[in-house]
Design an enzyme around this catalytic site. Structure first.
Site, PDB file in Angstrom:
ATOM      1  N   ASN A   1       0.853  -1.187   0.000  1.00  0.00           N
ATOM      2  CA  ASN A   1       0.000   0.000   0.000  1.00  0.00           C
ATOM      3  C   ASN A   1       0.892   1.241   0.000  1.00  0.00           C
ATOM      4  O   ASN A   1       1.819   1.349   0.796  1.00  0.00           O
ATOM      5  CB  ASN A   1      -0.890  -0.011   1.250  1.00  0.00           C
ATOM      6  CG  ASN A   1      -1.992   1.020   1.183  1.00  0.00           C
ATOM      7  OD1 ASN A   1      -1.786   2.142   0.725  1.00  0.00           O
ATOM      8  ND2 ASN A   1      -3.163   0.645   1.653  1.00  0.00           N
TER       9      ASN A   1
ATOM     10  N   HIS B   1      -9.768  -4.990  -3.913  1.00  0.00           N
ATOM     11  CA  HIS B   1      -8.468  -5.258  -3.298  1.00  0.00           C
ATOM     12  C   HIS B   1      -8.674  -5.577  -1.824  1.00  0.00           C
ATOM     13  O   HIS B   1      -9.516  -4.981  -1.164  1.00  0.00           O
ATOM     14  CB  HIS B   1      -7.518  -4.065  -3.455  1.00  0.00           C
ATOM     15  CG  HIS B   1      -8.083  -2.752  -3.024  1.00  0.00           C
ATOM     16  ND1 HIS B   1      -9.024  -2.044  -3.766  1.00  0.00           N
ATOM     17  CD2 HIS B   1      -7.852  -2.007  -1.915  1.00  0.00           C
ATOM     18  CE1 HIS B   1      -9.342  -0.924  -3.135  1.00  0.00           C
ATOM     19  NE2 HIS B   1      -8.646  -0.877  -2.008  1.00  0.00           N
TER      20      HIS B   1
ATOM     21  N   HIS C   1      -7.009  -5.810   1.956  1.00  0.00           N
ATOM     22  CA  HIS C   1      -5.934  -5.279   2.788  1.00  0.00           C
ATOM     23  C   HIS C   1      -5.422  -6.344   3.754  1.00  0.00           C
ATOM     24  O   HIS C   1      -6.211  -7.095   4.347  1.00  0.00           O
ATOM     25  CB  HIS C   1      -6.427  -4.077   3.600  1.00  0.00           C
ATOM     26  CG  HIS C   1      -6.788  -2.894   2.764  1.00  0.00           C
ATOM     27  ND1 HIS C   1      -5.885  -1.888   2.484  1.00  0.00           N
ATOM     28  CD2 HIS C   1      -7.951  -2.553   2.150  1.00  0.00           C
ATOM     29  CE1 HIS C   1      -6.483  -0.970   1.725  1.00  0.00           C
ATOM     30  NE2 HIS C   1      -7.729  -1.350   1.511  1.00  0.00           N
TER      31      HIS C   1
END
Length: 210
Positions: free
Chosen positions: A101, A171, A173
């Site tokens: 990220n 997506h 995390h």
């Protein structure tokens, strides 16, 4: 009258241009140069600031797609076309990839992203579901090997209303956690201290990928 041991005598006191702009004022103690340099933007005070201007890129939406369409306008579509080191890609699977990220909540914050531009988890194929799951598990193993994470926050924000920054391309995390990682910095100062540059983190995780 003798001079106080903590106060220089008149001959030793700086004057004029030699005296810091904050010194000698009743409302301001001697201030370090870093604080004095900020004069003009507010009343000087004794606090030091940890400036994090890189966060402004996130706040202003830098790299955020202007549409929901697939293609070069979507960062998650564009990244697989770059070299791993440039894209901060840690590992590539058959249907998805793991990437750091760019605005991490914690050191080692990864995202697992399907190559296909799809918004909703229910739209993934069986192969994509399996690969996202496998990369998530491998991400945890690699992070534990590198940094000994005590736990993880793992999840997806589905849709803008749920907080997804790039809602059009799904997506997941993977955020490592440690005991005491929520200290006074994020709790009081709303500042996260990250001790390692992202390229260095990527190299470590890629080397330790199971």
């Amino acid at each position: 009258m003798t001079d106080s041991p903590d106060q220089p005598s008149g001959a030793d006191q700086p004057s004029g241009a030699d005296q810091p702009s904050g010194a000698g004022r009743p409302d301001s103690p001697y201030l370090p140069d870093e604080v004095v340099a900020q004069e003009g933007v507010g009343v000087p005070d004794p606090f030091m600031r940890l400036w994090t201007p890189h966060r402004m890129a996130y706040i202003e939406g830098e790299n955020k797609p202007t549409s929901d369409e697939a293609g070069s306008g979507c960062p998650f579509c564009r990244l697989p076309g770059l070299p791993d080191a440039d894209a901060l890609i840690v590992h590539r699977g058959p249907a998805a990839y793991a990437v750091l990220n760019l605005y991490p909540y914690n050191p080692g914050h990864l995202m697992v992203v399907p190559y296909r531009h799809v918004a909703d988890y229910t739209e993934l194929t069986e192969e994509e579901v399996a690969d996202v799951a496998a990369l998530t598990r491998q991400s945890m193993q690699a992070i534990r090997t590198v940094s000994g994470a005590h736990g993880f926050n793992i999840g997806m924000n589905q849709g803008v209303i749920a907080g997804a920054g790039i809602a059009a391309h799904l997506h997941q995390h993977v955020v490592p956690r440690w005991s005491g990682d929520t200290n006074f910095m994020p709790a009081i100062a709303h500042t996260k201290v990250l001790p390692q540059l992202l390229p260095d983190t990527r190299a470590l995780l890629a080397k330790s990928w199971p």
